[in-house]
Scaffold this motif. Structure first.
Motif, PDB file in Angstrom:
ATOM      1  N   LEU A 110       0.814  -1.223   0.000  1.00  0.00           N
ATOM      2  CA  LEU A 110       0.000   0.000   0.000  1.00  0.00           C
ATOM      3  C   LEU A 110       0.846   1.271   0.000  1.00  0.00           C
ATOM      4  O   LEU A 110       0.290   2.367   0.056  1.00  0.00           O
ATOM      5  N   HIS A 111       2.150   1.131  -0.055  1.00  0.00           N
ATOM      6  CA  HIS A 111       3.038   2.284   0.086  1.00  0.00           C
ATOM      7  C   HIS A 111       2.687   3.431  -0.863  1.00  0.00           C
ATOM      8  O   HIS A 111       2.485   4.570  -0.432  1.00  0.00           O
ATOM      9  N   ALA A 112       2.624   3.182  -2.152  1.00  0.00           N
ATOM     10  CA  ALA A 112       2.368   4.244  -3.129  1.00  0.00           C
ATOM     11  C   ALA A 112       0.988   4.867  -2.931  1.00  0.00           C
ATOM     12  O   ALA A 112       0.842   6.091  -2.953  1.00  0.00           O
ATOM     13  N   GLU A 113      -0.013   4.025  -2.725  1.00  0.00           N
ATOM     14  CA  GLU A 113      -1.377   4.539  -2.546  1.00  0.00           C
ATOM     15  C   GLU A 113      -1.501   5.335  -1.249  1.00  0.00           C
ATOM     16  O   GLU A 113      -2.109   6.409  -1.227  1.00  0.00           O
ATOM     17  N   PHE A 114      -0.909   4.832  -0.162  1.00  0.00           N
ATOM     18  CA  PHE A 114      -0.978   5.544   1.111  1.00  0.00           C
ATOM     19  C   PHE A 114      -0.258   6.883   1.010  1.00  0.00           C
ATOM     20  O   PHE A 114      -0.755   7.890   1.495  1.00  0.00           O
ATOM     21  N   ARG A 115       0.907   6.908   0.368  1.00  0.00           N
ATOM     22  CA  ARG A 115       1.656   8.157   0.217  1.00  0.00           C
ATOM     23  C   ARG A 115       0.838   9.177  -0.577  1.00  0.00           C
ATOM     24  O   ARG A 115       0.732  10.346  -0.184  1.00  0.00           O
ATOM     25  N   LYS A 116       0.229   8.736  -1.667  1.00  0.00           N
ATOM     26  CA  LYS A 116      -0.565   9.642  -2.500  1.00  0.00           C
ATOM     27  C   LYS A 116      -1.751  10.213  -1.723  1.00  0.00           C
ATOM     28  O   LYS A 116      -1.983  11.418  -1.728  1.00  0.00           O
ATOM     29  N   ARG A 117      -2.502   9.346  -1.050  1.00  0.00           N
ATOM     30  CA  ARG A 117      -3.668   9.813  -0.283  1.00  0.00           C
ATOM     31  C   ARG A 117      -3.242  10.698   0.893  1.00  0.00           C
ATOM     32  O   ARG A 117      -3.920  11.662   1.226  1.00  0.00           O
ATOM     33  N   SER A 118      -2.113  10.384   1.515  1.00  0.00           N
ATOM     34  CA  SER A 118      -1.606  11.201   2.625  1.00  0.00           C
ATOM     35  C   SER A 118      -1.264  12.605   2.154  1.00  0.00           C
ATOM     36  O   SER A 118      -1.590  13.590   2.818  1.00  0.00           O
ATOM     37  N   GLU A 119      -0.611  12.695   1.005  1.00  0.00           N
ATOM     38  CA  GLU A 119      -0.269  14.007   0.450  1.00  0.00           C
ATOM     39  C   GLU A 119      -1.520  14.796   0.122  1.00  0.00           C
ATOM     40  O   GLU A 119      -1.602  15.997   0.380  1.00  0.00           O
ATOM     41  N   GLU A 120      -2.523  14.133  -0.429  1.00  0.00           N
ATOM     42  CA  GLU A 120      -3.804  14.790  -0.712  1.00  0.00           C
ATOM     43  C   GLU A 120      -4.448  15.281   0.581  1.00  0.00           C
ATOM     44  O   GLU A 120      -4.995  16.386   0.634  1.00  0.00           O
TER      45      GLU A 120
END
Length: 102
Positions: free
Chosen positions: A24-34
């Motif tokens: 989930l690293h990429a998805e979590f990073r993207k949603r966290s930045e959002e």
């Protein structure tokens, strides 16, 4: 396995489903930045109520989110809904000292 971002009042809510691990690293990073960019979001809630497994990479992702939120001065991180093995891992890692928990 998904990370869903919703916004309610002054909270950005990241809801994670299934296993919280490196996949989930990429998805979590993207949603966290959002979440960090949402106007009016003073608190980022990481909803762990639907997580049945978490590993050390997930702990690292949470710590990174906390660090970014601290640098953002307008955001705090709250971990909510942890139960069972997930709660045990967070307890062993002393996350209650670094995060607000609910």
């Amino acid at each position: 396995m998904t990370v869903k971002l919703t916004h309610q009042d002054n909270q950005a809510i990241l809801t994670i489903h299934g296993r919280f691990d490196f996949s989930l690293h990429a998805e979590f990073r993207k949603r966290s930045e959002e979440a960090l960019e949402l106007e009016g979001a003073r608190e980022i809630v990481v909803n762990l109520s639907r997580v049945d497994y978490l590993d050390s990479s997930a702990l690292g992702m949470l710590l990174l989110l906390r660090e970014k939120a601290a640098g953002n001065a307008r955001s705090q991180v709250l971990l909510s809904g942890a139960h069972g093995m997930v709660k045990q891992v967070l307890d062993v890692a002393n996350f209650e000292r670094m995060f607000r928990m609910a």
